[in-house]
Design an enzyme around this catalytic site. Structure first.
Site, PDB file in Angstrom:
ATOM      1  N   ALA A 150     -27.052  -6.387  31.033  1.00 18.31           N
ATOM      2  CA  ALA A 150     -26.087  -5.537  31.742  1.00 18.31           C
ATOM      3  C   ALA A 150     -24.841  -5.323  30.880  1.00 18.31           C
ATOM      4  CB  ALA A 150     -25.715  -6.182  33.079  1.00 18.31           C
ATOM      5  N   SER A 188     -32.974  -2.067  23.329  1.00 17.50           N
ATOM      6  CA  SER A 188     -32.213  -2.705  22.259  1.00 17.50           C
ATOM      7  C   SER A 188     -32.604  -2.088  20.923  1.00 17.50           C
ATOM      8  CB  SER A 188     -32.533  -4.201  22.190  1.00 17.50           C
ATOM      9  OG  SER A 188     -32.162  -4.855  23.366  1.00 17.50           O
ATOM     10  N   ALA A 235     -30.603   6.207  11.694  1.00 19.64           N
ATOM     11  CA  ALA A 235     -29.507   7.051  12.201  1.00 19.64           C
ATOM     12  C   ALA A 235     -28.174   6.336  12.010  1.00 19.64           C
ATOM     13  CB  ALA A 235     -29.740   7.375  13.684  1.00 19.64           C
ATOM     14  N   TYR A 252     -22.988  -3.114  27.319  1.00 20.53           N
ATOM     15  CA  TYR A 252     -22.433  -1.790  26.997  1.00 20.53           C
ATOM     16  C   TYR A 252     -23.504  -0.707  27.027  1.00 20.53           C
ATOM     17  CZ  TYR A 252     -17.908  -3.721  25.808  1.00 20.53           C
ATOM     18  OH  TYR A 252     -16.685  -4.315  25.881  1.00 20.53           O
ATOM     19  N   VAL A 253     -24.765  -1.095  26.817  1.00 18.32           N
ATOM     20  CA  VAL A 253     -25.840  -0.104  26.862  1.00 18.32           C
ATOM     21  C   VAL A 253     -26.553  -0.138  28.214  1.00 18.32           C
ATOM     22  CG1 VAL A 253     -28.113   0.463  25.906  1.00 18.32           C
ATOM     23  CG2 VAL A 253     -26.192   0.034  24.392  1.00 18.32           C
ATOM     24  N   PHE A 281     -28.771   6.060  21.677  1.00 18.54           N
ATOM     25  CA  PHE A 281     -27.884   6.636  20.664  1.00 18.54           C
ATOM     26  C   PHE A 281     -26.466   6.836  21.173  1.00 18.54           C
ATOM     27  CE2 PHE A 281     -32.168   7.888  19.365  1.00 18.54           C
ATOM     28  CZ  PHE A 281     -32.162   7.497  18.027  1.00 18.54           C
ATOM     29  N   LEU A 339     -25.024   7.490   9.583  1.00 19.78           N
ATOM     30  CA  LEU A 339     -23.677   7.721  10.141  1.00 19.78           C
ATOM     31  C   LEU A 339     -22.651   6.852   9.423  1.00 19.78           C
ATOM     32  CD1 LEU A 339     -24.621   7.884  13.931  1.00 19.78           C
ATOM     33  CD2 LEU A 339     -23.714   9.769  12.550  1.00 19.78           C
ATOM     34  N   THR A 342     -28.825  -7.923  20.121  1.00 16.85           N
ATOM     35  CA  THR A 342     -29.630  -8.271  18.941  1.00 16.85           C
ATOM     36  C   THR A 342     -28.670  -8.480  17.763  1.00 16.85           C
ATOM     37  OG1 THR A 342     -29.916  -5.884  18.596  1.00 16.85           O
ATOM     38  CG2 THR A 342     -31.731  -7.063  19.644  1.00 16.85           C
ATOM     39  N   CYS A 376     -22.594  -2.115  16.162  1.00 22.69           N
ATOM     40  CA  CYS A 376     -23.873  -1.583  15.670  1.00 22.69           C
ATOM     41  C   CYS A 376     -23.960  -1.352  14.177  1.00 22.69           C
ATOM     42  CB  CYS A 376     -24.187  -0.288  16.405  1.00 22.69           C
ATOM     43  SG  CYS A 376     -24.528  -0.554  18.136  1.00 22.69           S
TER      44      CYS A 376
HETATM   45  P1  NAD Z   1     -24.117  -6.562  25.152  1.00 21.89           P
HETATM   46  O1  NAD Z   1     -23.881  -7.843  24.464  1.00 21.89           O
HETATM   47  O2  NAD Z   1     -22.975  -5.786  25.687  1.00 21.89           O
HETATM   48  O3  NAD Z   1     -25.139  -6.781  26.357  1.00 21.89           O
HETATM   49  C1  NAD Z   1     -26.301  -7.530  26.233  1.00 21.89           C
HETATM   50  C2  NAD Z   1     -26.500  -8.320  27.518  1.00 21.89           C
HETATM   51  O4  NAD Z   1     -27.775  -8.970  27.478  1.00 21.89           O
HETATM   52  C3  NAD Z   1     -25.473  -9.444  27.722  1.00 21.89           C
HETATM   53  O5  NAD Z   1     -24.767  -9.207  28.930  1.00 21.89           O
HETATM   54  C4  NAD Z   1     -26.300 -10.722  27.772  1.00 21.89           C
HETATM   55  O6  NAD Z   1     -25.822 -11.673  28.705  1.00 21.89           O
HETATM   56  C5  NAD Z   1     -27.649 -10.191  28.196  1.00 21.89           C
HETATM   57  N1  NAD Z   1     -28.771 -11.069  27.868  1.00 21.89           N
HETATM   58  C6  NAD Z   1     -29.041 -11.687  26.684  1.00 21.89           C
HETATM   59  N2  NAD Z   1     -30.173 -12.398  26.779  1.00 21.89           N
HETATM   60  C7  NAD Z   1     -30.640 -12.231  28.044  1.00 21.89           C
HETATM   61  C8  NAD Z   1     -31.781 -12.691  28.728  1.00 21.89           C
HETATM   62  N3  NAD Z   1     -32.676 -13.464  28.114  1.00 21.89           N
HETATM   63  N4  NAD Z   1     -31.940 -12.338  30.013  1.00 21.89           N
HETATM   64  C9  NAD Z   1     -31.034 -11.554  30.628  1.00 21.89           C
HETATM   65  N5  NAD Z   1     -29.942 -11.053  30.024  1.00 21.89           N
HETATM   66  C10 NAD Z   1     -29.741 -11.387  28.737  1.00 21.89           C
HETATM   67  O7  NAD Z   1     -24.943  -5.661  24.104  1.00 21.89           O
HETATM   68  P2  NAD Z   1     -24.991  -4.068  24.039  1.00 21.89           P
HETATM   69  O8  NAD Z   1     -23.822  -3.551  23.276  1.00 21.89           O
HETATM   70  O9  NAD Z   1     -25.285  -3.526  25.388  1.00 21.89           O
HETATM   71  O10 NAD Z   1     -26.253  -3.859  23.094  1.00 21.89           O
HETATM   72  C11 NAD Z   1     -27.561  -4.102  23.553  1.00 21.89           C
HETATM   73  C12 NAD Z   1     -28.540  -3.537  22.538  1.00 21.89           C
HETATM   74  O11 NAD Z   1     -28.366  -2.120  22.437  1.00 21.89           O
HETATM   75  C13 NAD Z   1     -28.368  -4.076  21.118  1.00 21.89           C
HETATM   76  O12 NAD Z   1     -29.633  -4.190  20.519  1.00 21.89           O
HETATM   77  C14 NAD Z   1     -27.558  -2.995  20.429  1.00 21.89           C
HETATM   78  O13 NAD Z   1     -27.793  -2.966  19.038  1.00 21.89           O
HETATM   79  C15 NAD Z   1     -28.094  -1.753  21.079  1.00 21.89           C
HETATM   80  N6  NAD Z   1     -27.175  -0.609  21.096  1.00 21.89           N
HETATM   81  C16 NAD Z   1     -25.847  -0.801  21.364  1.00 21.89           C
HETATM   82  C17 NAD Z   1     -24.993   0.305  21.406  1.00 21.89           C
HETATM   83  C18 NAD Z   1     -23.525   0.134  21.696  1.00 21.89           C
HETATM   84  O14 NAD Z   1     -22.791   1.103  21.522  1.00 21.89           O
HETATM   85  N7  NAD Z   1     -23.049  -1.016  22.130  1.00 21.89           N
HETATM   86  C19 NAD Z   1     -25.495   1.582  21.228  1.00 21.89           C
HETATM   87  C20 NAD Z   1     -26.848   1.732  20.985  1.00 21.89           C
HETATM   88  C21 NAD Z   1     -27.687   0.634  20.927  1.00 21.89           C
HETATM   89  C1  UDX Z   2     -22.484   4.041  16.934  1.00 20.29           C
HETATM   90  C2  UDX Z   2     -23.302   5.333  16.847  1.00 20.29           C
HETATM   91  O1  UDX Z   2     -22.421   6.448  16.728  1.00 20.29           O
HETATM   92  C3  UDX Z   2     -24.172   5.479  18.069  1.00 20.29           C
HETATM   93  O2  UDX Z   2     -25.000   6.626  17.942  1.00 20.29           O
HETATM   94  C4  UDX Z   2     -25.035   4.242  18.208  1.00 20.29           C
HETATM   95  O3  UDX Z   2     -25.841   4.343  19.368  1.00 20.29           O
HETATM   96  C5  UDX Z   2     -24.182   2.990  18.275  1.00 20.29           C
HETATM   97  O4  UDX Z   2     -23.343   2.923  17.109  1.00 20.29           O
HETATM   98  P1  UDX Z   2     -20.290   3.293  18.223  1.00 20.29           P
HETATM   99  O5  UDX Z   2     -20.289   2.162  17.260  1.00 20.29           O
HETATM  100  O6  UDX Z   2     -20.160   3.016  19.660  1.00 20.29           O
HETATM  101  O7  UDX Z   2     -21.609   4.169  18.053  1.00 20.29           O
HETATM  102  O8  UDX Z   2     -19.084   4.291  17.847  1.00 20.29           O
HETATM  103  P2  UDX Z   2     -18.883   5.387  16.688  1.00 20.29           P
HETATM  104  O9  UDX Z   2     -18.220   6.543  17.286  1.00 20.29           O
HETATM  105  O10 UDX Z   2     -20.101   5.641  15.919  1.00 20.29           O
HETATM  106  O11 UDX Z   2     -17.814   4.672  15.748  1.00 20.29           O
HETATM  107  C6  UDX Z   2     -18.143   3.529  14.986  1.00 20.29           C
HETATM  108  C7  UDX Z   2     -16.978   3.175  14.100  1.00 20.29           C
HETATM  109  O12 UDX Z   2     -16.800   4.151  13.075  1.00 20.29           O
HETATM  110  C8  UDX Z   2     -15.644   3.100  14.842  1.00 20.29           C
HETATM  111  O13 UDX Z   2     -14.880   2.031  14.355  1.00 20.29           O
HETATM  112  C9  UDX Z   2     -14.996   4.421  14.504  1.00 20.29           C
HETATM  113  O14 UDX Z   2     -13.601   4.375  14.589  1.00 20.29           O
HETATM  114  C10 UDX Z   2     -15.469   4.614  13.077  1.00 20.29           C
HETATM  115  N1  UDX Z   2     -15.479   6.017  12.630  1.00 20.29           N
HETATM  116  C11 UDX Z   2     -16.258   6.930  13.267  1.00 20.29           C
HETATM  117  C12 UDX Z   2     -14.713   6.386  11.528  1.00 20.29           C
HETATM  118  O15 UDX Z   2     -14.002   5.568  10.934  1.00 20.29           O
HETATM  119  N2  UDX Z   2     -14.754   7.693  11.103  1.00 20.29           N
HETATM  120  C13 UDX Z   2     -15.542   8.625  11.704  1.00 20.29           C
HETATM  121  O16 UDX Z   2     -15.535   9.789  11.256  1.00 20.29           O
HETATM  122  C14 UDX Z   2     -16.312   8.236  12.832  1.00 20.29           C
END
Ligand code: NAD
Ligand code: UDX
Length: 462
Positions: free
Chosen positions: A11, A129, A221, A13-14, A160, A225, A90, A274
């Site tokens: 639960a 993930s 991707a 950020y994603v 994404f 980026l 992860t 990420c």
């Molecule tokens: P997060 O740390 O915010 O959330 C992950 C959650 O999973 C945590 O709340 C944790 O308690 C829970 N968790 C871990 N192990 C568990 C288990 N065994 N059972 C139940 N819950 C469990 O992470 P996030 O930022 O949401 O990222 C999740 C995945 O999505 C990662 O692989 C990340 O690379 C990918 N992702 C993140 C973003 C982003 O912008 N944050 C974007 C795209 C993809």
């Molecule tokens: C990134 C990818 O954009 C997204 O597609 C993927 O799913 C998760 O990782 P995020 O990390 O949430 O997203 O934010 P993003 O807007 O990509 O910015 C990442 C970092 O790069 C930030 O610190 C941002 O300030 C920086 N950034 C971004 C720059 O310094 N310059 C830019 O032109 C764009």
């Protein structure tokens, strides 16, 4: 009409925003988001969600208790759902083989084992993930190892969204990627996932591929980026040395339709959970598959980012007559980008760390990040005399020698910099780590102002 039941393990950020969007767009789908973290699940039921994202609270409030549920009953959610999204963290491994590069898959594996242990009936398990290519194979082996008579399909559906714009990105994605096994069962599992997104995403934006292409596309991707940011940041150093202006260079190259204008904003360095993690993972995979040249090519993107963060702190120290010991330095912003409370891998932490090593006193203001989180990350106690967290930007800047904009929060553009200047030591230095301020106007107030890739006035003239 029968209702579809899905759940999401994780639960964060994603998981939170993604599932809220599905619940909002598909009223005949029951969505349960589960997590081992009780505090987080409790917070999802309040007005103070654990994730700050513009527009998220409104959607959660509209669907919560109707077809969007938050729970710690992971086993119950697995049993009740036909489709199980896995959206756990992860992070980069910190121990053992691959430490510092490989993705730590222990949370993903724990989910697979839980699903295998409690599932009653066939399930579609969806990788949300970000995972190393070929992880679906591992998940499938674990799922099928228990021999409890259930059949599983593993589908890759990487996310994404970017933080700060998550709801917009989810509502109108450039594309949704869904990868599956190229078998009749695999195709039908992919179709089930396509059906969900097709409620609001145009069909031509839903791409289906084989499993490995989908997994690898996500890492690729993010690598592309991040590479753009490191490329423009590399050029920003050359701009400072030569009198070119990095924003003008970015505009000039970005008008070439082959290059395009996005993701060319020079900065104090990219942060977030990420980019670094996923590139390091890509580097590790390349090494694993015997491709050291490919590995070192991508590793350079992270090295350049480290250089950019260090370079920013060094420029501050150099300008402030080579010593910041005992001087107050105001950091405006701590989150890794605006419109989020996320601080993972934020450049702020590295800049603050370098300045603390130089014995500076740091005053930080961020509109969204919890003070205790900042203190914890910087490794200082709540009663530290070296770090203070301030209630607003003016308080942070009072009696400072240097002000540095670290996060591009909109409110930092609109501050009264004359008021700030009046309360600072002179000469008053300002470093804009995001190039959001009009440096000429700032200099007219009296500041010695520096940007990223912005030459000092003396360098520009011929
Ligand atoms: P997060 O740390 O915010 O959330 C992950 C959650 O999973 C945590 O709340 C944790 O308690 C829970 N968790 C871990 N192990 C568990 C288990 N065994 N059972 C139940 N819950 C469990 O992470 P996030 O930022 O949401 O990222 C999740 C995945 O999505 C990662 O692989 C990340 O690379 C990918 N992702 C993140 C973003 C982003 O912008 N944050 C974007 C795209 C993809
Ligand atoms: C990134 C990818 O954009 C997204 O597609 C993927 O799913 C998760 O990782 P995020 O990390 O949430 O997203 O934010 P993003 O807007 O990509 O910015 C990442 C970092 O790069 C930030 O610190 C941002 O300030 C920086 N950034 C971004 C720059 O310094 N310059 C830019 O032109 C764009």
């Amino acid at each position: 009409m029968t209702r579809t039941r899905i759940c999401c393990i994780g639960a964060g950020y994603v998981g939170g925003p993604t599932m809220a969007m599905i619940a909002d767009k598909c009223h005949d789908v029951d969505v349960t988001v589960v997590d081992i973290n009780e505090e987080k699940i409790a917070a999802w039921q309040t007005e103070e969600l654990p994730v700050f994202e513009p527009g998220l609270l409104e959607v959660v409030k509209a669907r919560r208790g109707i077809n969007l549920h938050f729970s710690t009953d992971i086993d119950g959610a697995i049993r009740n759902s036909e489709m199980i999204f896995v959206s756990v963290n992860t992070p980069t491994k910190t121990y053992g083989v691959g430490a510092g590069r490989a993705a730590d898959l222990k949370y993903v594996e724990a989910c697979a084992r839980r699903i295998a242990a409690v599932a009653e009936g066939d399930k579609i398990v969806i990788e949300k993930s970000t995972l190393p290519v070929r992880t679906a194979g591992t998940i499938k082996r674990i799922l099928e190892a228990t021999d409890r008579g259930n059949r599983f399909q593993v589908v890759s559906n990487p996310e994404f969204l970017a933080e700060g714009t998550a709801m917009r990105d989810l509502e109108s994605p450039d594309r949704v990627l869904i990868g599956g096994e190229r078998t009749p069962e695999g195709d039908s599992a992919v179709d089930r996932v396509v059906d969900i997104y097709a409620r609001w995403v145009p069909k031509d934006r839903i791409l289906t591929t084989n499993l490995w292409s989908s997994e690898l596309s996500k890492l690729t991707a993010n690598a592309f980026l991040a590479q753009r940011i490191s490329s423009i940041n590399a050029i920003s150093a050359l701009c400072e040395a030569t009198g070119a202006d990095v924003d003008e260079v970015a505009h000039a190259i970005g008008t070439d339709s082959r290059i395009g204008p996005k993701f060319l904003k020079a900065s104090v360095g990219f942060g977030g959970s990420c980019f670094q993690k996923d590139i390091l993972n890509l580097v590790y995979l390349c090494e694993h598959f015997g491709l050291p040249e490919v590995a070192s090519y991508w590793a350079q993107v992270v090295e350049m980012n480290d250089y950019q963060k260090r370079r920013f702190a060094r420029r501050i120290v150099r300008s402030a007559f080579n010593t910041v010991s005992g001087k107050r330095i105001a950091l405006l912003g701590y989150a890794f980008k605006k419109d989020t409370n996320d601080t993972r891998e934020t450049a702020a932490r590295y800049v603050a760390g370098d300045l603390l090593e130089e014995q500076a006193n740091i005053a930080i203001y961020d509109p969204r990040v919890e003070p205790s989180k900042i203190m914890h990350e910087l490794g200082v106690s709540q009663d530290s005399t070296q770090v203070s967290i301030c209630a607003d930007a003016y308080e942070a800047c009072r009696d400072a020698h240097v002000v540095a904009v670290i996060t591009e929060w909109d409110e930092f553009r609109d501050l009264d910099y004359r008021r700030i200047y009046e309360k600072m030591y002179k000469p008053a230095f300002l470093f804009d780590g995001r190039n959001i301020l009009d440096l000429d106007a700032i200099r007219a107030i009296g500041f010695e102002a520096h940007g990223i890739g912005k030459p000092a006035p003396s360098v520009v003239s011929l």
